[in-house]
Design a protein around this motif. Structure first.
Motif, PDB file in Angstrom:
ATOM      1  N   UNK A 162       0.833  -1.213   0.000  1.00  0.00           N
ATOM      2  CA  UNK A 162       0.000   0.000   0.000  1.00  0.00           C
ATOM      3  C   UNK A 162       0.859   1.250   0.000  1.00  0.00           C
ATOM      4  N   UNK A 163       1.924   1.227   0.780  1.00  0.00           N
ATOM      5  CA  UNK A 163       2.727   2.434   0.953  1.00  0.00           C
ATOM      6  C   UNK A 163       4.063   2.394   0.214  1.00  0.00           C
ATOM      7  N   UNK A 199       4.672   7.339  11.266  1.00  0.00           N
ATOM      8  CA  UNK A 199       5.683   6.525  10.594  1.00  0.00           C
ATOM      9  C   UNK A 199       5.043   5.330   9.890  1.00  0.00           C
ATOM     10  N   UNK A 200       5.524   5.046   8.670  1.00  0.00           N
ATOM     11  CA  UNK A 200       5.083   3.869   7.914  1.00  0.00           C
ATOM     12  C   UNK A 200       6.255   2.898   7.811  1.00  0.00           C
ATOM     13  N   UNK A 201       5.949   1.622   7.839  1.00  0.00           N
ATOM     14  CA  UNK A 201       7.032   0.643   7.822  1.00  0.00           C
ATOM     15  C   UNK A 201       6.655  -0.567   6.987  1.00  0.00           C
ATOM     16  N   UNK A 202       7.684  -1.334   6.616  1.00  0.00           N
ATOM     17  CA  UNK A 202       7.489  -2.556   5.840  1.00  0.00           C
ATOM     18  C   UNK A 202       8.716  -3.439   6.026  1.00  0.00           C
ATOM     19  N   UNK A 203       8.599  -4.683   5.602  1.00  0.00           N
ATOM     20  CA  UNK A 203       9.730  -5.618   5.640  1.00  0.00           C
ATOM     21  C   UNK A 203       9.859  -6.285   4.283  1.00  0.00           C
ATOM     22  N   UNK A 210       9.404   4.822   6.532  1.00  0.00           N
ATOM     23  CA  UNK A 210       9.231   6.204   6.086  1.00  0.00           C
ATOM     24  C   UNK A 210       8.804   7.017   7.299  1.00  0.00           C
ATOM     25  N   UNK A 211       9.619   7.968   7.663  1.00  0.00           N
ATOM     26  CA  UNK A 211       9.362   8.740   8.880  1.00  0.00           C
ATOM     27  C   UNK A 211       8.048   9.497   8.798  1.00  0.00           C
ATOM     28  N   UNK A 212       7.468   9.711  10.005  1.00  0.00           N
ATOM     29  CA  UNK A 212       6.249  10.503  10.084  1.00  0.00           C
ATOM     30  C   UNK A 212       6.551  11.985  10.003  1.00  0.00           C
ATOM     31  N   UNK A 213       5.515  12.780   9.918  1.00  0.00           N
ATOM     32  CA  UNK A 213       5.669  14.240   9.816  1.00  0.00           C
ATOM     33  C   UNK A 213       6.371  14.773  11.058  1.00  0.00           C
ATOM     34  N   UNK A 214       7.403  15.546  10.841  1.00  0.00           N
ATOM     35  CA  UNK A 214       8.145  16.155  11.944  1.00  0.00           C
ATOM     36  C   UNK A 214       9.143  15.234  12.614  1.00  0.00           C
ATOM     37  N   UNK A 215       9.204  13.982  12.178  1.00  0.00           N
ATOM     38  CA  UNK A 215      10.124  13.044  12.806  1.00  0.00           C
ATOM     39  C   UNK A 215      11.524  13.134  12.183  1.00  0.00           C
ATOM     40  N   UNK A 216      12.521  12.862  13.016  1.00  0.00           N
ATOM     41  CA  UNK A 216      13.914  12.780  12.571  1.00  0.00           C
ATOM     42  C   UNK A 216      14.525  11.525  13.167  1.00  0.00           C
TER      43      UNK A 216
END
Length: 550
Positions: free
Chosen positions: A360-361, A388-392, A412-418
């Motif tokens: 999906x992402x 945050x979005x993640x996958x394997x 993939x980091x979320x908004x504002x994340x580092x």
């Protein structure tokens, strides 16, 4: 070597040395030295050619002495009293050999016999110069000085290197040696055979104090290892000198050691003086090792053959799969592709495949492939406007019956994340091995270490931090939502816990999730009800996901 054959009272050790005359059974006069005998012997040449020759030995002694030599060798004097010159006549020989001349001085202290020995080793070979093959454990004994000329550096390691001539090879134990393969050197110094209380024995090796003169550089090095397996590998335990070998096995981690299991062999091999981090992707994979044996280690009834390798390669005749990255991380607004490379042998019946668990992402596809190498790419389908979005990604190499698997995490980091990454192979690269690690700050996140109840603080070893029972490491500086800790495989490691959030411990990766501005991790005791602070955990990297304050 002084030898006291009967017990002496300490009060009787104050005496006056001198000589007196006694009678032998045949009525001949014989000088007896009253006192502690001392003797030394120095040869004017280290050896002779196969044609034979004469070596002069200067004997210095304060007492009567007698000499013995290897069979077939003639001595100009077999007995003497005090200083003398002894000519050793060595006949021609069809093969190289080691010759030994032993001088024994004799004295007496209140009727108790005392002796002192001096041994001279002389070699005989085609060149008439000392060769590595002449520096055997028997000749070395408890330690002796040797000099070699124009020997070639054929392998180098972190704390040692290997020299060779036409007769054989030997180890030089020397930290910070600065040697490079292809150098020819002259080397002089103490040679020893290392032994331990457990029964471990090394091949002869030059000590760290040896002096080196570089004669030339860039010389050609030709390796010619003997292929060994099974029982032949086990037999290497009984080889007193270095052997150049090639063997196949499985690369495994055993505590702080990298070992190789060899099919058909009872004993394992263990690599010496390499940087284990260079071969982290080889764990549990089939390899071909080429190198030089350096004796054996013994633990209980188990023997391990020590090998200093000059080549370690994955075995192209057996199935395996390797990926060059374990994770891919995208910024929230990033939609470009990132690649990783998979390698594997080309074997009949085996196929390579890949899949991703979040279509999906993310998009997963092949960029290029051929000859046991496939480059895959992953890219987010859109910029991330939320969490945050993640996958394997899972890659497999299979023949239908035997399936090998590797995984790559994608985020993939979320908004504002580092993200802040603490990679200890670079973060503490300027520190000496075995020194205590200190506080570090990366991208606003601070990592601090504490000994806890343990007398040992966390220390850096070959790019990996060893943290001991009750040691802690704290992360702080921003609102953290995810922390991934990458560990080195280690036999029977201690568990790790966190003071807040949810931490799932594991090897090679432990994952913390929550929301906190400070998280303290503790290396747990193996037994919480015991006072023992045994055990450790080995940490390679920490990656922190956080939201920086506005």
């Amino acid at each position: 070597m002084k030898k006291i054959f009967k017990s002496l009272l300490m009060s009787a050790l104050v005496l006056t040395a001198g000589a007196f005359v006694a009678c032998t059974d045949k009525g001949e006069e014989e000088t007896v030295f009253e006192g502690m005998p001392e003797i030394s012997a120095v040869a004017d040449a280290a050896g002779v050619t196969l044609d034979g020759g004469v070596v002069k030995i200067n004997v210095t002694s304060n007492a009567p002495w007698a000499a013995t030599a290897t069979e077939g060798v003639t001595l100009s004097k077999k007995k003497g009293n005090g200083d003398a010159v002894v000519n050793v006549t060595i006949p021609a020989s069809t093969e190289a050999r080691d010759i030994q001349v032993v001088f024994t001085a004799t004295g007496s202290i209140y009727g108790q016999e005392m002796t002192d020995d001096a041994t001279v080793n002389i070699f005989q070979n085609a060149s008439g110069t000392l060769m590595i093959s002449g520096i055997t454990p028997d000749v070395v004994g408890s330690g002796a000085e040797f000099s070699l000329e124009n020997v070639l550096v054929v392998a180098t390691g972190t704390q040692a290197y290997v020299i060779a001539d036409e007769s054989g090879a030997m180890l030089v134990y020397h930290s910070d040696h600065g040697r490079t393969v292809g150098e020819k050197i002259n080397i002089s110094g103490m040679v020893t055979v290392y032994t331990s209380a457990s029964g471990s024995v090394s091949t002869p090796q030059f000590a760290n104090s040896a002096t080196v003169e570089v004669v030339s550089t860039g010389n050609e090095v030709t390796h010619n290892p003997t292929v060994v397996s099974g029982a032949d590998f086990d037999a290497l335990k009984d080889e007193p000198m270095m052997q150049e070998v090639e063997f196949a096995g499985k690369w495994i981690v055993s505590g702080s050691f990298v070992n190789i299991t060899v099919e058909g062999a009872t004993y394992q091999g263990s690599t010496k003086y390499i940087n284990n981090a260079d071969y982290a992707n080889y764990v549990d994979m089939p390899v071909v090792v080429k190198g030089y044996t350096a004796g054996f280690s013994k633990s209980g009834s188990n023997y391990i053959i020590n090998v200093m390798p000059y080549s370690v390669e994955l075995d192209s005749t057996k199935p395996w799969v390797k990926v060059d990255k374990s994770e891919l991380v995208f910024d929230a607004d990033e939609t470009s592709r990132q690649t990783f490379t998979c390698t594997y042998p080309v074997l009949d019946g085996y196929t390579f495949a890949w899949d991703i668990d979040n279509t999906t992402d993310f998009t997963l596809n092949k960029q290029m492939a051929g000859n046991g190498r496939t480059v895959l790419y992953v890219m987010p389908k859109a910029a991330n406007t939320g969490a945050t979005k993640s996958a394997t990604v899972t890659v497999t190499y299979s023949n239908g019956t035997n399936t090998l698997t590797k995984k790559v995490s994608v985020k993939q980091q979320g908004v504002g994340e580092s993200m802040a990454e603490f990679d200890f192979s670079t973060l503490y690269a300027d520190q000496e091995r075995g020194t205590e690690v200190g506080t570090k700050t990366v991208d606003g996140i601070t990592l601090a270490w504490n000994k806890g109840e343990n007398g040992n603080a966390a220390k850096i070893y070959d790019g990996v931090v060893r943290a001991y029972a009750t040691n802690t490491f704290a992360l702080s500086g921003a609102a953290m939502s995810n922390i991934e800790v990458t560990y080195e495989s280690y036999t029977d490691p201690n568990t790790v816990s966190a003071n807040v959030g949810v931490y799932t411990d594991g090897v090679p990766t432990g994952v913390w999730a929550g929301s906190a501005s400070e998280v303290i991790f503790t290396i747990d005791k193996k037994d919480p009800n015991s006072d023992s602070k045994a055990g450790q955990r080995r940490i390679k990297k920490i990656v922190v996901t956080y939201v920086a304050a506005n």
